[in-house]
Design an enzyme around this catalytic site. Structure first.
Site, PDB file in Angstrom:
ATOM      1  CG  ASN A  11     -13.175 -60.242  66.052  1.00 27.75           C
ATOM      2  OD1 ASN A  11     -12.382 -60.815  65.307  1.00 27.75           O
ATOM      3  ND2 ASN A  11     -14.261 -59.631  65.608  1.00 27.75           N
ATOM      4  CE  LYS A  13     -13.383 -56.008  64.609  1.00 31.03           C
ATOM      5  NZ  LYS A  13     -14.371 -54.991  64.340  1.00 31.03           N
ATOM      6  CG  HIS A  97     -18.293 -59.720  63.818  1.00 29.38           C
ATOM      7  ND1 HIS A  97     -18.281 -58.565  63.071  1.00 29.38           N
ATOM      8  CD2 HIS A  97     -17.735 -59.404  65.009  1.00 29.38           C
ATOM      9  CE1 HIS A  97     -17.720 -57.595  63.777  1.00 29.38           C
ATOM     10  NE2 HIS A  97     -17.386 -58.077  64.958  1.00 29.38           N
ATOM     11  CD  GLU A  99     -16.220 -56.017  61.444  1.00 29.01           C
ATOM     12  OE1 GLU A  99     -15.393 -56.940  61.434  1.00 29.01           O
ATOM     13  OE2 GLU A  99     -16.140 -55.042  62.232  1.00 29.01           O
ATOM     14  CD  GLU A 167     -19.562 -57.819  68.889  1.00 26.03           C
ATOM     15  OE1 GLU A 167     -18.562 -57.513  69.543  1.00 26.03           O
ATOM     16  OE2 GLU A 167     -19.505 -58.164  67.704  1.00 26.03           O
ATOM     17  N   GLY A 173     -16.165 -50.437  66.668  1.00 27.47           N
ATOM     18  CA  GLY A 173     -15.074 -49.673  66.054  1.00 27.47           C
ATOM     19  C   GLY A 173     -15.308 -48.175  65.977  1.00 27.47           C
ATOM     20  CB  SER A 212     -16.415 -48.838  71.387  1.00 28.10           C
ATOM     21  OG  SER A 212     -16.452 -48.563  70.002  1.00 28.10           O
TER      22      SER A 212
HETATM   23  C1  PEP Z   1     -15.972 -56.487  67.343  1.00 25.26           C
HETATM   24  O1  PEP Z   1     -15.533 -56.392  66.202  1.00 25.26           O
HETATM   25  O2  PEP Z   1     -16.525 -57.530  67.726  1.00 25.26           O
HETATM   26  C2  PEP Z   1     -15.820 -55.343  68.210  1.00 25.26           C
HETATM   27  C3  PEP Z   1     -16.493 -55.330  69.337  1.00 25.26           C
HETATM   28  O3  PEP Z   1     -14.983 -54.340  67.786  1.00 25.26           O
HETATM   29  P1  PEP Z   1     -14.485 -53.056  68.630  1.00 25.26           P
HETATM   30  O4  PEP Z   1     -14.154 -53.529  70.027  1.00 25.26           O
HETATM   31  O5  PEP Z   1     -13.280 -52.582  67.894  1.00 25.26           O
HETATM   32  O6  PEP Z   1     -15.608 -52.085  68.638  1.00 25.26           O
END
Ligand code: PEP
Length: 250
Positions: A11, A13, A97, A99, A167, A173, A212
């Site tokens: 992703n 973003k 997601h 966000e 997630e 992040g 992460s």
């Molecule tokens: C995500 O935004 O779906 C995600 C898992 O981000 P990150 O791997 O940066 O934690």
């Protein structure tokens, strides 16, 4: 026997300009190093979907969008429909997601509408669910994830148009990850609920872990029971890092 091919999806973003096609081409060149039964996907910003799809044509890397509107078209300035994503070359779309849920106040019902739109347009919906730090601290993880799963996934789901991504919001992040035991517990609950609701086809539905995932923890996270792959944010922006995660499937 369930047939769940691992899926490693990136992703991007709100990162990437036209020059980023070069970084993506690094993934295309290197993907022969990834085990043959691992599915690969990159979800760039909408502005790059057509260029990435053109670059990826004939390769094993699928392209996905990061969000879609529930309607196929209409007076929705700035929004993009699932049909438009498909038209630009996407084969999947991330919906719900954290966000989007946080900054755009998307509800489970909104996410379900988007997942239905994805199906209508012939796209795979990658439905994201996960608890916040406060919810985990309050011992509500399973209840929250169960509620999001029930509310965000449409009826009559089939494995060829639905992927779940667990997630935990606090892991996105941050460099933090749940323990293997915690991930296994949540994935186990998700799989049980999918089985109750969808029966035999649920055995082929993939449940990814996201939050992460990096090259140095991928092997451990992808080996957790019930984890069928990863949704990768920050680490998917660099070709070598993304490939190192995917090659954790040795
Ligand atoms: C995500 O935004 O779906 C995600 C898992 O981000 P990150 O791997 O940066 O934690």
């Amino acid at each position: 026997m369930p047939s769940r091919r691992p899926l490693v999806a990136g992703n991007w973003k709100m990162h990437g300009l036209k020059a980023s096609v070069a970084q993506f081409e690094g993934i295309l060149r290197g993907c022969t190093r990834v085990r043959g039964d691992v599915d690969l996907m990159v979800c760039p910003p909408a502005t790059l979907i057509a260029a990435f799809a053109a670059a990826a044509e004939g390769s094993r890397v699928a392209i996905g969008g990061q969000d879609c509107h529930a309607e196929p078209s209409g007076a929705h300035t700035g929004d993009i429909s699932a049909e438009m994503l498909a038209d630009a070359g996407a084969r999947a779309v991330i919906v719900g997601h954290s966000e989007r849920r946080t900054y755009h106040r998307e509800t489970d019902a909104d996410v379900r509408g988007k997942a239905l739109a994805a199906r209508r347009a012939g796209l795979v919906a990658i439905v994201c669910i996960g608890e916040t730090q406060a919810e985990r601290a309050a011992g509500q993880t399973l209840a929250v994830v169960e509620r999001q799963l029930a509310g965000s996934v449409p009826d009559r789901a089939q494995p060829d148009h639905l992927v779940i991504a667990y997630e935990p919001v606090w892991a996105i992040g941050t460099g933090l990850t749940p323990t293997a035991t915690d991930i296994e517990e949540v994935h186990g609950m998700i799989r049980e609920r999918l089985a109750t609701r969808f029966g035999r086809p649920s055995e082929d539905m993939r449940v990814l872990y996201g939050g992460s995932v990096k090259s140095d923890n991928a092997r451990e996270l992808l080996a957790v029971g019930g984890v069928d792959g990863a949704l990768v944010g920050g680490a998917s922006l660099k070709a070598e890092e993304f490939l190192a995660i995917a090659t954790a499937y040795a």
